[in-house]
Design a protein around this motif. Structure first.
Motif, PDB file in Angstrom:
ATOM      1  N   LEU A  80       0.550  -1.589  -0.034  1.00 58.94           N
ATOM      2  CA  LEU A  80       0.244   0.026   0.366  1.00 58.94           C
ATOM      3  C   LEU A  80       0.967   1.744  -0.042  1.00 58.94           C
ATOM      4  O   LEU A  80       0.242   2.707  -1.104  1.00 58.94           O
ATOM      5  CB  LEU A  80      -1.182  -0.125   1.054  1.00 58.94           C
ATOM      6  CG  LEU A  80      -2.425  -0.888   1.068  1.00 58.94           C
ATOM      7  CD1 LEU A  80      -2.601  -0.918   2.362  1.00 58.94           C
ATOM      8  CD2 LEU A  80      -3.138  -1.072   0.120  1.00 58.94           C
ATOM      9  N   VAL A  81       1.605   1.182   0.419  1.00 61.40           N
ATOM     10  CA  VAL A  81       2.782   1.970   0.356  1.00 61.40           C
ATOM     11  C   VAL A  81       3.425   2.444  -0.971  1.00 61.40           C
ATOM     12  O   VAL A  81       3.240   3.247  -1.290  1.00 61.40           O
ATOM     13  CB  VAL A  81       3.978   2.244   1.697  1.00 61.40           C
ATOM     14  CG1 VAL A  81       5.109   3.329   2.170  1.00 61.40           C
ATOM     15  CG2 VAL A  81       3.690   1.933   3.167  1.00 61.40           C
ATOM     16  N   ARG A  82       4.083   1.360  -1.069  1.00 64.01           N
ATOM     17  CA  ARG A  82       4.606   1.248  -2.493  1.00 64.01           C
ATOM     18  C   ARG A  82       3.351   1.999  -3.164  1.00 64.01           C
ATOM     19  O   ARG A  82       4.078   2.847  -4.453  1.00 64.01           O
ATOM     20  CB  ARG A  82       5.100   0.087  -3.022  1.00 64.01           C
ATOM     21  CG  ARG A  82       6.346   0.140  -2.347  1.00 64.01           C
ATOM     22  CD  ARG A  82       6.452  -1.737  -2.958  1.00 64.01           C
ATOM     23  NE  ARG A  82       7.347  -2.622  -2.149  1.00 64.01           N
ATOM     24  CZ  ARG A  82       8.255  -2.568  -1.705  1.00 64.01           C
ATOM     25  NH1 ARG A  82       8.943  -1.802  -3.031  1.00 64.01           N
ATOM     26  NH2 ARG A  82       9.305  -3.554  -1.003  1.00 64.01           N
ATOM     27  N   GLU A  83       1.752   1.745  -3.415  1.00 61.27           N
ATOM     28  CA  GLU A  83       1.406   2.194  -4.556  1.00 61.27           C
ATOM     29  C   GLU A  83       0.777   3.839  -4.081  1.00 61.27           C
ATOM     30  O   GLU A  83       1.172   4.230  -5.408  1.00 61.27           O
ATOM     31  CB  GLU A  83       0.032   0.829  -4.387  1.00 61.27           C
ATOM     32  CG  GLU A  83      -0.237  -0.108  -4.778  1.00 61.27           C
ATOM     33  CD  GLU A  83      -0.998  -1.261  -3.777  1.00 61.27           C
ATOM     34  OE1 GLU A  83      -2.229  -0.412  -4.110  1.00 61.27           O
ATOM     35  OE2 GLU A  83      -1.021  -2.435  -4.472  1.00 61.27           O
ATOM     36  N   ARG A  84       1.297   3.666  -3.086  1.00 58.88           N
ATOM     37  CA  ARG A  84       0.705   5.349  -2.739  1.00 58.88           C
ATOM     38  C   ARG A  84       1.985   6.553  -2.761  1.00 58.88           C
ATOM     39  O   ARG A  84       2.041   7.944  -3.557  1.00 58.88           O
ATOM     40  CB  ARG A  84       0.567   5.769  -1.042  1.00 58.88           C
ATOM     41  CG  ARG A  84       0.184   6.867  -0.487  1.00 58.88           C
ATOM     42  CD  ARG A  84      -0.905   7.644  -1.048  1.00 58.88           C
ATOM     43  NE  ARG A  84      -1.817   8.770  -1.087  1.00 58.88           N
ATOM     44  CZ  ARG A  84      -1.089   9.976  -1.618  1.00 58.88           C
ATOM     45  NH1 ARG A  84      -1.071   9.636  -2.589  1.00 58.88           N
ATOM     46  NH2 ARG A  84      -1.803  10.762  -1.090  1.00 58.88           N
ATOM     47  N   MET A  85       2.542   5.747  -2.731  1.00 63.93           N
ATOM     48  CA  MET A  85       4.152   6.868  -3.094  1.00 63.93           C
ATOM     49  C   MET A  85       4.512   7.337  -5.078  1.00 63.93           C
ATOM     50  O   MET A  85       4.609   7.616  -5.466  1.00 63.93           O
ATOM     51  CB  MET A  85       5.609   6.354  -2.910  1.00 63.93           C
ATOM     52  CG  MET A  85       6.231   6.174  -1.406  1.00 63.93           C
ATOM     53  SD  MET A  85       5.107   7.682  -0.637  1.00 63.93           S
ATOM     54  CE  MET A  85       3.892   7.407   0.058  1.00 63.93           C
ATOM     55  N   ALA A  86       3.840   5.648  -5.547  1.00 61.10           N
ATOM     56  CA  ALA A  86       3.970   5.601  -6.921  1.00 61.10           C
ATOM     57  C   ALA A  86       2.428   7.061  -7.787  1.00 61.10           C
ATOM     58  O   ALA A  86       3.313   7.262  -8.589  1.00 61.10           O
ATOM     59  CB  ALA A  86       3.567   4.347  -7.726  1.00 61.10           C
ATOM     60  N   GLU A  87       1.682   6.470  -7.228  1.00 59.29           N
ATOM     61  CA  GLU A  87       0.885   7.465  -7.525  1.00 59.29           C
ATOM     62  C   GLU A  87       0.789   9.309  -7.215  1.00 59.29           C
ATOM     63  O   GLU A  87       0.357   9.717  -8.067  1.00 59.29           O
ATOM     64  CB  GLU A  87      -0.531   7.244  -6.577  1.00 59.29           C
ATOM     65  CG  GLU A  87      -1.353   6.275  -7.090  1.00 59.29           C
ATOM     66  CD  GLU A  87      -2.440   5.748  -5.538  1.00 59.29           C
ATOM     67  OE1 GLU A  87      -2.857   6.813  -4.278  1.00 59.29           O
ATOM     68  OE2 GLU A  87      -2.996   4.656  -5.969  1.00 59.29           O
ATOM     69  N   GLY A  88       1.597   9.640  -6.023  1.00 60.02           N
ATOM     70  CA  GLY A  88       2.415  11.031  -6.039  1.00 60.02           C
ATOM     71  C   GLY A  88       3.496  10.905  -7.138  1.00 60.02           C
ATOM     72  O   GLY A  88       3.991  11.643  -6.535  1.00 60.02           O
ATOM     73  N   ASP A  89       4.061  10.158  -7.290  1.00 66.79           N
ATOM     74  CA  ASP A  89       5.377  10.374  -8.521  1.00 66.79           C
ATOM     75  C   ASP A  89       6.549  10.754  -7.320  1.00 66.79           C
ATOM     76  O   ASP A  89       7.363  11.196  -7.700  1.00 66.79           O
ATOM     77  CB  ASP A  89       5.074  11.759  -9.534  1.00 66.79           C
ATOM     78  CG  ASP A  89       6.196  11.965 -10.202  1.00 66.79           C
ATOM     79  OD1 ASP A  89       6.266  10.604 -10.966  1.00 66.79           O
ATOM     80  OD2 ASP A  89       6.152  13.435 -10.502  1.00 66.79           O
ATOM     81  N   VAL A  90       6.111   9.691  -6.366  1.00 69.00           N
ATOM     82  CA  VAL A  90       7.052  10.003  -5.194  1.00 69.00           C
ATOM     83  C   VAL A  90       8.329   9.081  -5.562  1.00 69.00           C
ATOM     84  O   VAL A  90       8.249   7.852  -5.719  1.00 69.00           O
ATOM     85  CB  VAL A  90       6.895  10.263  -3.498  1.00 69.00           C
ATOM     86  CG1 VAL A  90       8.505  10.058  -2.808  1.00 69.00           C
ATOM     87  CG2 VAL A  90       6.087  11.231  -3.288  1.00 69.00           C
ATOM     88  N   GLU A  91       9.601   9.141  -5.731  1.00 71.67           N
ATOM     89  CA  GLU A  91      10.954   7.720  -5.594  1.00 71.67           C
ATOM     90  C   GLU A  91      10.746   7.614  -4.448  1.00 71.67           C
ATOM     91  O   GLU A  91      11.394   8.087  -3.530  1.00 71.67           O
ATOM     92  CB  GLU A  91      11.911   8.386  -6.642  1.00 71.67           C
ATOM     93  CG  GLU A  91      13.587   7.426  -6.345  1.00 71.67           C
ATOM     94  CD  GLU A  91      14.795   7.876  -6.511  1.00 71.67           C
ATOM     95  OE1 GLU A  91      15.537   7.399  -6.831  1.00 71.67           O
ATOM     96  OE2 GLU A  91      14.731   9.189  -7.728  1.00 71.67           O
ATOM     97  N   PHE A  92      10.465   6.082  -4.380  1.00 69.80           N
ATOM     98  CA  PHE A  92      10.825   5.111  -2.916  1.00 69.80           C
ATOM     99  C   PHE A  92      11.591   4.035  -3.659  1.00 69.80           C
ATOM    100  O   PHE A  92      11.653   3.122  -4.266  1.00 69.80           O
ATOM    101  CB  PHE A  92       9.218   4.920  -2.993  1.00 69.80           C
ATOM    102  CG  PHE A  92       8.727   3.992  -1.039  1.00 69.80           C
ATOM    103  CD1 PHE A  92       9.590   4.756  -0.183  1.00 69.80           C
ATOM    104  CD2 PHE A  92       7.737   2.891  -1.549  1.00 69.80           C
ATOM    105  CE1 PHE A  92       9.920   4.006   0.504  1.00 69.80           C
ATOM    106  CE2 PHE A  92       8.048   2.516  -0.308  1.00 69.80           C
ATOM    107  CZ  PHE A  92       9.059   2.949   1.174  1.00 69.80           C
ATOM    108  N   ALA A  93      12.619   4.609  -2.566  1.00 68.76           N
ATOM    109  CA  ALA A  93      13.658   3.172  -2.377  1.00 68.76           C
ATOM    110  C   ALA A  93      13.719   2.297  -0.885  1.00 68.76           C
ATOM    111  O   ALA A  93      14.374   2.974   0.293  1.00 68.76           O
ATOM    112  CB  ALA A  93      15.163   4.228  -2.636  1.00 68.76           C
ATOM    113  N   PRO A  94      12.983   1.466  -0.578  1.00 66.24           N
ATOM    114  CA  PRO A  94      12.725   0.698   0.447  1.00 66.24           C
ATOM    115  C   PRO A  94      13.977  -0.409   0.792  1.00 66.24           C
ATOM    116  O   PRO A  94      14.532  -0.747  -0.417  1.00 66.24           O
ATOM    117  CB  PRO A  94      11.435   0.224   0.690  1.00 66.24           C
ATOM    118  CG  PRO A  94      11.330  -0.449  -0.971  1.00 66.24           C
ATOM    119  CD  PRO A  94      12.426   0.725  -1.683  1.00 66.24           C
ATOM    120  N   VAL A  95      14.348  -0.237   1.869  1.00 60.99           N
ATOM    121  CA  VAL A  95      15.120  -1.488   2.538  1.00 60.99           C
ATOM    122  C   VAL A  95      14.327  -2.934   2.974  1.00 60.99           C
ATOM    123  O   VAL A  95      13.021  -1.570   4.058  1.00 60.99           O
ATOM    124  CB  VAL A  95      16.026  -1.076   3.365  1.00 60.99           C
ATOM    125  CG1 VAL A  95      16.714  -2.196   3.971  1.00 60.99           C
ATOM    126  CG2 VAL A  95      16.985  -0.482   2.694  1.00 60.99           C
TER     127      VAL A  95
END
Length: 303
Positions: free
Chosen positions: A76-91
């Motif tokens: 859900l976090v990944r989807e929300r960041m993608a919707e907001g056009d935020v580059e998201f790099a998780p460990v």
């Protein structure tokens, strides 16, 4: 600071997760075996996620680096960041993705139960974050335990850093390092109450901060700088453009608006006014989904 051209305006570390929002008539909730409520909703965000989404909506180049789980909540976090056009790099953390349960009353006021599940030994590898840290104009640290171990590298690179210690009362040790090792410190006046001006002066006196900002909801905010008057300057609140629905994320939106102004070269009082506009706008929709754009912010700002 690296001589490379910055790739990011803001690099946000930590603080993503999912809120389960339960709407109630009033707070505190009456003690009962069962309470009937409206539809229960889930919203991805949390403090770091909200700052990343908010600054990105304002047109800044933003990345969010965090430790989350390889789980449905993390998706859900990944989807929300993608919707907001935020580059998201998780460990990937074996402990899973953070959660919170928030009770929200009819006025938009909230009470949050936060699941701080990160293990004490969780760390973000240096080889993972250093390449991005060398290419950012500004770093913003959420107060996760693992992010405190980034300060040495941030200072060595000369990257300006901010943090939000939320409702810190000035006593809890967990928050102290963040407050004293950041250049720009935000906190909620709800924690220290009448001690707010004293705590602002303490942060400036004992730490490296140049600016401290205390947010006070409908009472506005207070700004204190190292080279200014010893009495905090009051910035009035801004009325939301439509009725208040949910105050979740209003403080994060304030931070986003303030950082936008800071990176645009505005003075601190103008930054606080931009933060006030952004924070008010955030209250007009549920689950931190009201993200003000650059055009709307500048059009609505009294500066």
């Amino acid at each position: 600071m690296s001589q490379q051209q910055p790739q990011y305006d803001v690099l946000v570390f930590g603080g993503s997760g999912v809120d389960t929002v339960i709407r109630v008539d009033s707070l505190p909730v009456p003690l009962a075996d069962s309470v009937q409520v409206g539809p229960i909703e889930e919203w991805a965000g949390h403090t770091g996620g909200n700052v990343a989404l908010g600054t990105r909506a304002l047109g800044l180049e933003v990345a969010l680096l965090d430790c989350i789980g390889d789980d449905a909540i993390g998706a859900l976090v990944r989807e929300r960041m993608a919707e907001g056009d935020v580059e998201f790099a998780p460990v990937i953390s074996p402990a899973g993705t953070r959660r919170a349960v928030n009770f929200v009353d009819a006025t938009g006021r909230r009470m949050s139960f936060y699941d701080a599940r990160d293990p004490a030994d969780l760390r973000m590898p240096r080889e993972f974050y250093l390449p991005r840290l060398r290419r950012t104009r500004h770093a913003h640290l959420s107060i996760m335990n693992f992010t405190r171990f980034l300060y040495d590298d941030i200072e060595a690179l000369g990257v300006p850093v901010s943090t939000d210690v939320h409702d810190w009362d000035g006593l809890a040790d967990h928050h102290r390092e963040f407050a004293l090792r950041s250049d720009l410190v935000f906190f909620s006046a709800e924690g220290p109450g009448e001690r707010t001006p004293e705590l602002m002066r303490e942060i400036l006196r004992e730490g490296r901060a140049e600016t401290v900002v205390a947010t006070a909801g409908a009472n506005g905010s207070y700004v204190l700088t190292r080279d200014g008057d010893p009495t905090p300057r009051h910035i009035p609140a801004v009325a939301p453009p439509t009725p208040v629905v949910d105050s979740n994320g209003a403080g994060d939106a304030f931070v986003s608006g303030f950082l936008y102004g800071r990176l645009a070269g505005r003075d601190v009082l103008e930054c606080a006014r931009l933060g006030a506009v952004s924070g008010a706008y955030a209250c007009t929709a549920p689950g931190s989904t009201a993200l003000i754009t650059e055009g709307a912010l500048l059009a609505a700002s009294p500066v």
